[in-house]
Design a protein around this motif. Sequence first.
Motif, PDB file in Angstrom:
ATOM      1  N   LEU A 267       0.828  -1.209   0.000  1.00  0.00           N
ATOM      2  CA  LEU A 267       0.000   0.000   0.000  1.00  0.00           C
ATOM      3  C   LEU A 267       0.864   1.262   0.000  1.00  0.00           C
ATOM      4  O   LEU A 267       0.530   2.263  -0.644  1.00  0.00           O
ATOM      5  CB  LEU A 267      -0.933  -0.003   1.213  1.00  0.00           C
ATOM      6  CG  LEU A 267      -2.095  -1.000   1.155  1.00  0.00           C
ATOM      7  CD1 LEU A 267      -2.884  -0.976   2.455  1.00  0.00           C
ATOM      8  CD2 LEU A 267      -3.009  -0.689  -0.022  1.00  0.00           C
ATOM      9  N   LYS A 268       1.979   1.210   0.717  1.00  0.00           N
ATOM     10  CA  LYS A 268       2.878   2.363   0.746  1.00  0.00           C
ATOM     11  C   LYS A 268       3.474   2.606  -0.639  1.00  0.00           C
ATOM     12  O   LYS A 268       3.583   3.749  -1.101  1.00  0.00           O
ATOM     13  CB  LYS A 268       3.990   2.125   1.767  1.00  0.00           C
ATOM     14  CG  LYS A 268       4.912   3.317   1.964  1.00  0.00           C
ATOM     15  CD  LYS A 268       5.927   3.039   3.071  1.00  0.00           C
ATOM     16  CE  LYS A 268       6.844   4.237   3.289  1.00  0.00           C
ATOM     17  NZ  LYS A 268       7.837   3.974   4.371  1.00  0.00           N
TER      18      LYS A 268
ATOM     19  N   GLY B   7      -5.775   9.939  -6.823  1.00  0.00           N
ATOM     20  CA  GLY B   7      -6.404   9.525  -5.573  1.00  0.00           C
ATOM     21  C   GLY B   7      -5.522   8.620  -4.737  1.00  0.00           C
ATOM     22  O   GLY B   7      -4.440   8.204  -5.142  1.00  0.00           O
ATOM     23  N   THR B   8      -6.015   8.318  -3.549  1.00  0.00           N
ATOM     24  CA  THR B   8      -5.294   7.459  -2.619  1.00  0.00           C
ATOM     25  C   THR B   8      -5.796   6.028  -2.727  1.00  0.00           C
ATOM     26  O   THR B   8      -6.998   5.779  -2.739  1.00  0.00           O
ATOM     27  CB  THR B   8      -5.485   7.957  -1.172  1.00  0.00           C
ATOM     28  OG1 THR B   8      -4.981   9.290  -1.066  1.00  0.00           O
ATOM     29  CG2 THR B   8      -4.753   7.057  -0.193  1.00  0.00           C
ATOM     30  N   ILE B   9      -4.860   5.083  -2.821  1.00  0.00           N
ATOM     31  CA  ILE B   9      -5.214   3.661  -2.840  1.00  0.00           C
ATOM     32  C   ILE B   9      -5.054   3.153  -1.415  1.00  0.00           C
ATOM     33  O   ILE B   9      -3.942   2.930  -0.941  1.00  0.00           O
ATOM     34  CB  ILE B   9      -4.306   2.879  -3.810  1.00  0.00           C
ATOM     35  CG1 ILE B   9      -4.436   3.444  -5.229  1.00  0.00           C
ATOM     36  CG2 ILE B   9      -4.665   1.402  -3.798  1.00  0.00           C
ATOM     37  CD1 ILE B   9      -3.514   2.781  -6.236  1.00  0.00           C
ATOM     38  N   ASN B  10      -6.169   2.993  -0.710  1.00  0.00           N
ATOM     39  CA  ASN B  10      -6.096   2.669   0.717  1.00  0.00           C
ATOM     40  C   ASN B  10      -6.457   1.227   1.049  1.00  0.00           C
ATOM     41  O   ASN B  10      -6.460   0.840   2.214  1.00  0.00           O
ATOM     42  CB  ASN B  10      -6.982   3.622   1.530  1.00  0.00           C
ATOM     43  CG  ASN B  10      -8.386   3.730   0.953  1.00  0.00           C
ATOM     44  OD1 ASN B  10      -8.812   2.861   0.198  1.00  0.00           O
ATOM     45  ND2 ASN B  10      -9.078   4.796   1.300  1.00  0.00           N
ATOM     46  N   THR B  11      -6.779   0.414   0.050  1.00  0.00           N
ATOM     47  CA  THR B  11      -7.053  -1.006   0.288  1.00  0.00           C
ATOM     48  C   THR B  11      -6.412  -1.837  -0.816  1.00  0.00           C
ATOM     49  O   THR B  11      -6.182  -1.350  -1.931  1.00  0.00           O
ATOM     50  CB  THR B  11      -8.566  -1.307   0.308  1.00  0.00           C
ATOM     51  OG1 THR B  11      -9.112  -1.087  -1.001  1.00  0.00           O
ATOM     52  CG2 THR B  11      -9.288  -0.443   1.330  1.00  0.00           C
TER      53      THR B  11
ATOM     54  N   LYS C 187      -8.757  -2.224  -3.834  1.00  0.00           N
ATOM     55  CA  LYS C 187      -8.751  -1.063  -4.717  1.00  0.00           C
ATOM     56  C   LYS C 187      -7.509  -1.068  -5.602  1.00  0.00           C
ATOM     57  O   LYS C 187      -7.568  -0.713  -6.788  1.00  0.00           O
ATOM     58  CB  LYS C 187      -8.803   0.220  -3.886  1.00  0.00           C
ATOM     59  CG  LYS C 187      -8.981   1.491  -4.712  1.00  0.00           C
ATOM     60  CD  LYS C 187      -9.160   2.706  -3.811  1.00  0.00           C
ATOM     61  CE  LYS C 187      -9.353   3.975  -4.638  1.00  0.00           C
ATOM     62  NZ  LYS C 187      -9.524   5.172  -3.761  1.00  0.00           N
TER      63      LYS C 187
ATOM     64  N   TYR D  35       3.040   5.861  -9.084  1.00  0.00           N
ATOM     65  CA  TYR D  35       1.693   5.449  -9.461  1.00  0.00           C
ATOM     66  C   TYR D  35       0.709   6.618  -9.376  1.00  0.00           C
ATOM     67  O   TYR D  35      -0.499   6.430  -9.318  1.00  0.00           O
ATOM     68  CB  TYR D  35       1.218   4.306  -8.552  1.00  0.00           C
ATOM     69  CG  TYR D  35       2.046   3.054  -8.704  1.00  0.00           C
ATOM     70  CD1 TYR D  35       1.733   2.095  -9.655  1.00  0.00           C
ATOM     71  CD2 TYR D  35       3.172   2.843  -7.903  1.00  0.00           C
ATOM     72  CE1 TYR D  35       2.501   0.955  -9.807  1.00  0.00           C
ATOM     73  CE2 TYR D  35       3.949   1.707  -8.047  1.00  0.00           C
ATOM     74  CZ  TYR D  35       3.606   0.764  -9.002  1.00  0.00           C
ATOM     75  OH  TYR D  35       4.370  -0.362  -9.153  1.00  0.00           O
ATOM     76  N   GLY D  36       1.253   7.831  -9.366  1.00  0.00           N
ATOM     77  CA  GLY D  36       0.420   9.018  -9.213  1.00  0.00           C
ATOM     78  C   GLY D  36      -0.538   9.255 -10.359  1.00  0.00           C
ATOM     79  O   GLY D  36      -1.548   9.949 -10.201  1.00  0.00           O
TER      80      GLY D  36
ATOM     81  N   ASN E  52       1.127   4.065  -3.431  1.00  0.00           N
ATOM     82  CA  ASN E  52       0.734   5.457  -3.208  1.00  0.00           C
ATOM     83  C   ASN E  52       1.899   6.424  -3.406  1.00  0.00           C
ATOM     84  O   ASN E  52       1.810   7.597  -3.044  1.00  0.00           O
ATOM     85  CB  ASN E  52       0.147   5.623  -1.802  1.00  0.00           C
ATOM     86  CG  ASN E  52      -1.292   5.147  -1.718  1.00  0.00           C
ATOM     87  OD1 ASN E  52      -2.204   5.791  -2.216  1.00  0.00           O
ATOM     88  ND2 ASN E  52      -1.491   3.989  -1.099  1.00  0.00           N
ATOM     89  N   THR E  53       3.006   5.925  -3.974  1.00  0.00           N
ATOM     90  CA  THR E  53       4.135   6.803  -4.267  1.00  0.00           C
ATOM     91  C   THR E  53       3.904   7.512  -5.597  1.00  0.00           C
ATOM     92  O   THR E  53       2.959   7.221  -6.334  1.00  0.00           O
ATOM     93  CB  THR E  53       5.445   5.994  -4.340  1.00  0.00           C
ATOM     94  OG1 THR E  53       5.323   4.999  -5.370  1.00  0.00           O
ATOM     95  CG2 THR E  53       5.739   5.320  -3.014  1.00  0.00           C
TER      96      THR E  53
END
Length: 436
Positions: free
Chosen positions: A334-335, A347-351, A354, A342-343, A338-339
């Motif tokens: 997950l970390k 949005g934020t990929i929190n799962t 997703k 992969y911008g 979200n760098t």
Amino acid sequence: MSGQLIGRFEILSEIGKGGQGAVYLAHDPQLDRRVAIKTLRNFAPGTGQLAHEARIVSKLQHPNIIALYDSGEHRNTPYLVYAYVEGETLAQLLKRKKNLPFVQAAEIARGVLEGLAYAHSRGVSHLDIKPANIMIADNGIPMVMDFGLARVPGDQEQPHDPALSGTPRYVAPELISGQRGDFQADIYSVGTMLYEMVTGKFAVGGDSVYEVLNRAAHDKIAAPSTRNEQVDEKLESIILKAVAKNPEERYPGAADMKQALQGYLGEAHEAATAQGDEHSTLEFLLRRMRSKKDFPALSNSISEINRIVSSESASSSKLASAILQDFALTNKLLKLVNTASYGQFGGTINTISKAVVILGFESVRNIAMTLILLEFLQNKAQAVQLKDEIIQAIFSSMVAAQLSVGRKIRDAEEVMVCSMFHNLGKILATFYLFDE
């Protein structure tokens, strides 16, 4: 309890049973695999012990430590779900064979120390190392289990005193005297196990718990050669240093004792070669490979992820569930997604689910495999050399693929794969036999 459920897990059989609980072999229908479930009765005084153990083991991901998959509570009974390992405990092995060949004993101890060195590097002291808590897998790899008495820095919630709850014959003298245990206590316990493996006798004798504790605290342990005259001076010195009464006289860390055993094993191999054993080199290398952790491409995590991705019924939820079983992998994945790399997806990929939907099955699988590979490479020198070998293999495959397309060669993918694994033997040797 066969056929009954604990959470979503179907009980197949009972593996072991004690005064406070039991361990069951069970089936996980969600991921279609066997697991081992550890339970404590709700009235047992150590009920809080499982939560303590779960917090510690969830942070440890190592081939010489049995992995924790899940935890929960069923009908007021807490339980932990561990990877199921085919094999037997060291206690069961010693019950069958009494004592082991010195090389085999040293290799088992070295594998245990490799797992402990990893745990110690994360601040975890096991404090209950004994033959019953070492599983010997069918492939010969020793795996540490049962962190119920473990401690971490600043831990004020340990349910039991190791000196009272641990097995007396393997408890370090400083724990018996009431001192707070640390890494040296684990080294002492490994030393007593190695003593037992090569002599067939307990390092600390006694007919009662009181007598054993008294001898462990005050009596000097007899040299292994007095119990088995075939124990050589080199191995004896390693054992006696590990079981020294004063913690400061033992090895500074598990990695140091492991290094000493590696030196002993190297000398044993040279001695066998000097005696003209034509099979000694091959046998030594095969033993060394069996005592090493699996190559990442063959690890349980990658095998499970690949199985799901290649399945016709693959779904994002199944892939996410497989990855979520590895807590460390989940956080790192997950970390990473979200760098900035992969911008472009926004949005934020929190799962994990997703991430699978946005990036696709193949991308998530490749990221997971890369992270697992990097996690396995703890030896920095080995990591650098293996990284160079892998980069060369990937570059060769890219060049071969381009050349085959330009020359209109059929089966370009086969050409690419063959080129990539042209030096597979060298890559495997770098991974398994780096010390050699």
